[in-house]
Design a protein around this motif. Structure first.
Motif, short mmCIF file in Angstrom:
data_model
loop_
_atom_site.label_atom_id
_atom_site.label_comp_id
_atom_site.label_asym_id
_atom_site.label_seq_id
_atom_site.Cartn_x
_atom_site.Cartn_y
_atom_site.Cartn_z
N ARG A 76 -50.13 -37.58 -54.23
CA ARG A 76 -49.88 -37.50 -52.78
C ARG A 76 -51.22 -37.64 -52.06
O ARG A 76 -52.17 -36.90 -52.31
CB ARG A 76 -49.24 -36.18 -52.39
CG ARG A 76 -47.81 -36.01 -52.87
CD ARG A 76 -47.19 -34.77 -52.29
NE ARG A 76 -47.17 -34.83 -50.84
CZ ARG A 76 -46.79 -33.83 -50.05
NH1 ARG A 76 -46.41 -32.67 -50.58
NH2 ARG A 76 -46.78 -33.98 -48.74
N VAL A 77 -51.30 -38.63 -51.16
CA VAL A 77 -52.52 -38.89 -50.38
C VAL A 77 -52.22 -38.55 -48.92
O VAL A 77 -51.25 -39.07 -48.33
CB VAL A 77 -52.98 -40.36 -50.51
CG1 VAL A 77 -54.22 -40.61 -49.69
CG2 VAL A 77 -53.21 -40.70 -51.98
N GLU A 78 -53.04 -37.66 -48.35
CA GLU A 78 -52.82 -37.22 -46.97
C GLU A 78 -52.93 -38.41 -46.01
O GLU A 78 -53.90 -39.16 -46.04
CB GLU A 78 -53.87 -36.16 -46.57
CG GLU A 78 -53.57 -35.46 -45.25
CD GLU A 78 -52.36 -34.55 -45.35
OE1 GLU A 78 -51.68 -34.35 -44.34
OE2 GLU A 78 -52.07 -34.05 -46.47
N GLY A 79 -51.93 -38.60 -45.23
CA GLY A 79 -51.90 -39.71 -44.29
C GLY A 79 -51.50 -41.02 -44.92
O GLY A 79 -51.54 -42.05 -44.26
#
Length: 431
Positions: A76-79
């Motif tokens: 999961r990558v923020e943004g």
């Protein structure tokens, strides 16, 4: 020395086989071998050979199997969005040079030890068969001799009873013969019980080999042990499967000690690694190299294996000592047993002459019934002792042959060729 020992061995095997073939009273060799092979001890040793063979193949191939490691993951990558990723590792340990050879040596010596242990189990069963056969012979001889004594005592009782009726003998003489008959019958019942026990023991251990159904012969002379005592001892020790198995086990333990010392340098693990990151936007390929860091455990393991090897060498020395001591004992027993039989034969001749004189004296009225009964009892006891001593001598001679692997061994001397040695085989005494 080796050539001489081989010639002696070949001659022994040839003569033992010839004696078996020519003596119809001896249990057939094929039936003997079949009975021995059917014992649970031999079957268990056969299973031990199969186990050792599997272990040898396991060591030859090694436990160095490849391993596949799959690591699926989700990033999961923020943004940003989520990405499915994975990692794949394919690795395999590699045996360092020299270790595979040691593993094969360990497996081969273990298999050899198991095979020799199988032959030793066969040899032990042959000795049990000889002992059980001889026990039955002695019990049968005692029963037959006491049956003769009962028949004689019964005839004496009847003859004295007629003389008492005619007034030619006193009542006390009839009572003496009644007592002698009762004692002989009690002894016969005991002998019959012992023979039954010997038969049950035989049939429980060797059910496939029937006992002979012939009547006992009246007289026989057991063969003396031919050859030199020291030659027999050397032959028995040289052919001992127990010594061979101990030697193979000692070699295996030595190889295991060398293998443990070699393991102080750990085996590396090599492989390839593939990465798939960010849903396939990043990919990586690499090589994996793993080297265990050896420490005190491997040192202790090598020390233990070295101590086991020393213990195996000591065990081998003990086995060699015991086998040589046992060989000297059985050879000396064969010599002594034949001498004992000769003395018992002389005693029987003297007792028979004394009984004949007592019978003539009683018939002439020069001796009483007590003297006649005592002389006949002494003769019967001497006859039983002589016949049982003959069985002892036969058993002792054959025990030497069995321990020398001259008879009743399935793999010994199959292709031997040598001049005749004149060694005797054990004849059956009838039944």
């Amino acid at each position: 020395m080796k050539v001489w020992l081989g010639l002696l061995l070949a001659a022994t095997c040839m003569m033992a086989r010839a004696a078996e073939a020519n003596d119809p009273m001896l249990p057939p060799s094929d039936l003997v071998l079949r009975a021995i092979s059917g014992t649970p001890e031999v079957r268990r040793a056969e299973a031990g050979v199969a186990t050792a063979d599997a272990q040898a193949r396991m060591r030859a191939s090694g436990s160095y199997e490849g391993q596949v490691t799959v690591i699926p993951q989700r990033r999961r990558v923020e943004g940003d969005r989520n990405y499915n990723e994975w990692e794949l590792d394919v690795t395999r340990p590699i045996r360092l040079p020299g270790k595979a050879k040691l593993d094969r040596e360990i497996g081969a010596t273990g298999l050899q030890a198991a095979q020799l242990s199988l032959e030793d189990a066969h040899h032990a069963a042959a000795r049990r068969l000889l002992a059980a056969w001889s026990d039955w012979q002695r019990a049968r001889l005692e029963r037959g001799q006491l049956q003769q004594l009962v028949d004689i005592a019964r005839r004496d009782r009847d003859a004295v009873a007629r003389r008492v009726t005619l007034g030619d003998a006193a009542e006390r003489e009839r009572l003496a013969t009644e007592s002698a008959l009762a004692q002989a019958q009690a002894a016969l019942l005991r002998a019959q019980s012992l023979q039954t026990q010997a038969e049950l023991n035989w049939r429980s251990v060797f059910p496939s080999l029937p006992l002979p159904e012939r009547d006992a012969e009246q007289a026989y002379a057991p063969p003396a042990l031919q050859g030199d005592d020291e030659s027999w001892v050397k032959l028995i020790v040289a052919r001992s499967h127990e010594v061979g198995a101990s030697e193979a086990l000692a070699r295996q333990k030595d190889a295991e000690a060398r293998r443990a010392r070699a393991d102080r340098v750990p085996d590396p693990t090599v492989g390839i690694r593939m990465l798939n990151d960010l849903g396939g936007r990043e990919r990586a390929y690499g090589v994996v190299l793993g080297i265990p860091l050896g420490g005190s455990y491997r040192q202790a393991e090598a020390a233990k294996a070295g101590a086991d090897a020393l213990a195996a060498e000591a065990d081998l020395a003990v086995v060699r000592r015991d086998i040589e001591q046992g060989a000297r004992t059985v050879v000396a027993s064969a010599r002594a047993s034949h001498g004992i039989w000769q003395s018992q034969r002389d005693a029987l001749q003297a007792a028979s002459a004394s009984a004949a004189k007592a019978a003539r004296a009683y018939a002439l009225g020069e001796a009483g019934i007590a003297e006649l009964l005592a002389a006949r009892r002494t003769e019967q006891e001497a006859m039983l002792a002589e016949r049982q001593a003959a069985v002892d001598a036969l058993e002792a001679v054959t025990r030497v042959q069995v321990d020398a692997h001259a008879i009743w061994h399935r793999h010994d001397g199959d292709n031997d060729e040598a001049p005749s040695s004149g060694l005797p085989a054990l004849p059956d005494l009838g039944g």
